[in-house]
Structure formats: C-alpha cells, structure tokens
Design a protein around this motif. Structure first.
Motif, PDB file in Angstrom:
ATOM      1  N   ARG A 139       0.800  -1.224   0.000  1.00  0.00           N
ATOM      2  CA  ARG A 139       0.000   0.000   0.000  1.00  0.00           C
ATOM      3  C   ARG A 139       0.837   1.280   0.000  1.00  0.00           C
ATOM      4  N   LEU A 171      -8.784  -4.234   3.937  1.00  0.00           N
ATOM      5  CA  LEU A 171      -9.495  -3.505   2.897  1.00  0.00           C
ATOM      6  C   LEU A 171     -10.949  -3.943   2.776  1.00  0.00           C
ATOM      7  N   ASP A 214     -12.640  -1.714   5.286  1.00  0.00           N
ATOM      8  CA  ASP A 214     -12.277  -0.294   5.334  1.00  0.00           C
ATOM      9  C   ASP A 214     -12.726   0.392   4.046  1.00  0.00           C
ATOM     10  N   SER A 240     -10.522   3.618   2.614  1.00  0.00           N
ATOM     11  CA  SER A 240      -9.178   3.513   2.040  1.00  0.00           C
ATOM     12  C   SER A 240      -9.205   3.832   0.547  1.00  0.00           C
TER      13      SER A 240
END
Length: 326
Positions: free
Chosen positions: A138, A160, A163, A166
């Motif tokens: 990332r 991810l 989230d 993000s």
C-alpha cells in the motif's frame, strides 16, 4: 451552509486529497499549487463546519465526517466524468506505461501471457516491473511508485474488506493451496509424509524480509510442533534451485511450482496439517480506478487468470500428477 452557494470545485479538490491522502500529491494530480489546495480545503471546512482532514506525519487523516461524505462525492464526480468523457476507448491506439509489482514467481507465471496480449492488442503499452519485497504494497501505491500490485497480501486484503475509506482498491484473482515441495530423489519422496518426518526435515522458507518465521510456523505452533528453517531466500526461483539440489524441503503455492523452472526435478505432496488457502489479490489506487487504460489492464488480468491457472493446476504445476509417490 447552503448548497446553492457551495463552490462545487471544492469537492473535486476534496476528492483528490482523500484519494491521495496527501496535499502535495493531490496538488500534482490537479495541476494546482499546494497552497491553492490547502486554501480550497480551508474554504470547504468553513462551508461544512468540520475539520475534514487532520495533518499527520504521513499526510492527512480524514475525520468521520469526511469519511462519510467521500463515497457520495466520489460517486457524483464519477457520474459526471462518465457523462462528459467519450465512451469509446481503443486500446490499440493507447500509449501508456504501467509500473507493476509482483514476486518473481508470480511475474514469471503471469507476464508471458500478458506480453503476448499486449503485443497483439496494445502495441503502445509498456510495462515496467518493480521489485516486490513486502506483503504490504500500500505505501508504494499511495506514493505513486507503482500502478498495480499482484500477490499474496493476506493482512492487507482483510483490512481492505472492512475499510471503505481507504483509497486502495482490491480484487481477488485466484485461490489455491499450499503443498510441500522436494526433489524427486529426496528420502521422503517414496514414503508417506507425516507430521513427524515433516518436522524432522530441514526446511527452506521463502521470506521477503529474511525473517525465519511464516504461515507454516504459525500453524505448527498451534499444534505444539516446530521445524528447523535452515535457509531463507527471497525468490521462488532460488527456492526451486536449492530444493532441487539438496535435501531441504519447502512449502509453495501449488500453481507457482512451474515458475521455479525446476519442475522436472521436483515433486510435491499434500501437507500433513491444515493451512489456509493462498489467495492472489490485485491492488490498485483509486486515482487509477476510472482510467480506461488501467481498467483495460485490470480486466485483462482478471480474464486471463482463470484459464491460465486452471491449466497449471490441472497439470500439477508441471510436476508429477500424483502428489504422493509410492
């Protein structure tokens, strides 16, 4: 705040800053100066009555209000962009350079087919491979060092999935299994591989960090067993060469055995304990999500993975069809 008096250009700046998580990078993306971006965010803060973005040592961190607002802003901007951007995209006339990060075995497995397709369909597209030495790509995507990462990123994929704020996007390309790999003349080749003789063997671990502890060691610890890792290497190709010419054994994803280049000298067996499946994920940054050329690359990788991987696993990764040799 009245929506009628809101400067909608501020939302475009907000989207860029949320995407980049960094004012300087957002300014570059928007072809603006960094002070101009800061001023736009200040005006939006005043209009909405919220801080929106808090400076940190690594860039900016969105407030809960910003995280809640961003999906709607991003969706609205995407709809506007789709409405004003021509729908036609001719990959044969596209000129683009993609920077991709993969482990050596993944690249060896994926790139031949991708290169054939680019030569045939997209002669103006170039690919630059970057070294992948971590399970956490990332930061490379956030900095813009790479456009796409493909590999086994278990911790990242799990985060991810929950989230939504993000700017990193991901898609699962493949799920497979781990197997124990050894040379054909290994003392364990003609006997049943059980937990005792597995743990008694000398082991090789593919470790990007050089740390002599991995997924297998965690699984063994849960059943109060351990193994001796005699050697760590950071390339699958090196692992194949060493295992083919020694009595070390290793654990590899089944579909990547062929990428070692040593399939004629290797065989694999099922592990005598349970391991989670190995997943191959594709990661990219939100800034590239709507790029037609980038979308073509992602779609191409998605479409080509199924027949390629099915062919490799059906053939046993180029090794003996039967995992156990009597």
């Amino acid at each position: 705040m009245s929506f009628l008096t809101l400067d909608l250009n501020l939302l475009r700046v907000f989207d860029a800053v949320m995407t980049e998580q960094n004012l300087t990078r957002a300014a570059g993306h928007l072809a603006m100066t960094q002070p101009a971006v800061s001023n736009a965010i200040k005006r939006l803060r005043e209009s909405l009555g919220d801080e929106l973005l808090i400076r940190t040592a690594y860039g900016v961190k969105p407030t809960p209000r910003a995280e809640a607002l961003w999906p709607s802003v991003r969706s609205a901007l995407a709809s506007l962009e789709a409405a004003v951007t021509p729908e036609t995209f001719d990959v044969s006339k596209t000129h683009a350079t993609f920077r991709m990060a993969m482990a050596d075995a993944t690249a060896a497995f994926w790139l031949p087919s991708l290169m054939r397709s680019i030569e045939r369909e997209a002669p103006g597209v170039n690919v630059r491979m970057m070294p992948l030495t971590t399970r956490e790509p990332r930061p490379m995507l956030l900095r813009g060092d790479i456009d796409l990462a493909v590999g086994f990123f278990p911790g990242v994929a799990a985060q991810l999935s929950s989230d939504t704020s993000s700017p990193i996007r991901h898609e699962r390309l493949y799920s497979g299994k781990y197997v124990c790999v050894m040379r054909r003349g290994h003392p364990l080749a003609k006997v049943e591989l059980n937990l005792d003789n597995y743990c008694a063997a000398n082991h090789l671990l593919v470790s990007f960090s050089g740390r002599a502890h991995g997924l297998v060691d965690e699984a063994l610890a849960q059943i109060h067993r351990e193994r001796r890792i005699l050697l760590t290497v950071n390339q699958f190709f090196t692992a194949g060469r060493v295992v083919a010419n020694s009595d070390l054994i290793t654990v590899l994803p089944r579909h990547l055995i062929a990428s070692t280049g040593m399939t004629e000298s290797l065989l694999y067996k099922d592990l005598p304990f349970a391991l989670p499946a190995v997943h191959l994920d594709m990661l990219w940054h939100e800034r590239d999500a709507r790029s037609p050329a980038h979308k073509w690359l992602r779609n191409h990788l998605e479409e080509m993975n199924t027949p390629t991987l099915r062919s490799a696993t059906a053939a046993g990764g180029g090794v003996a069809p039967k995992p156990h040799i009597e």
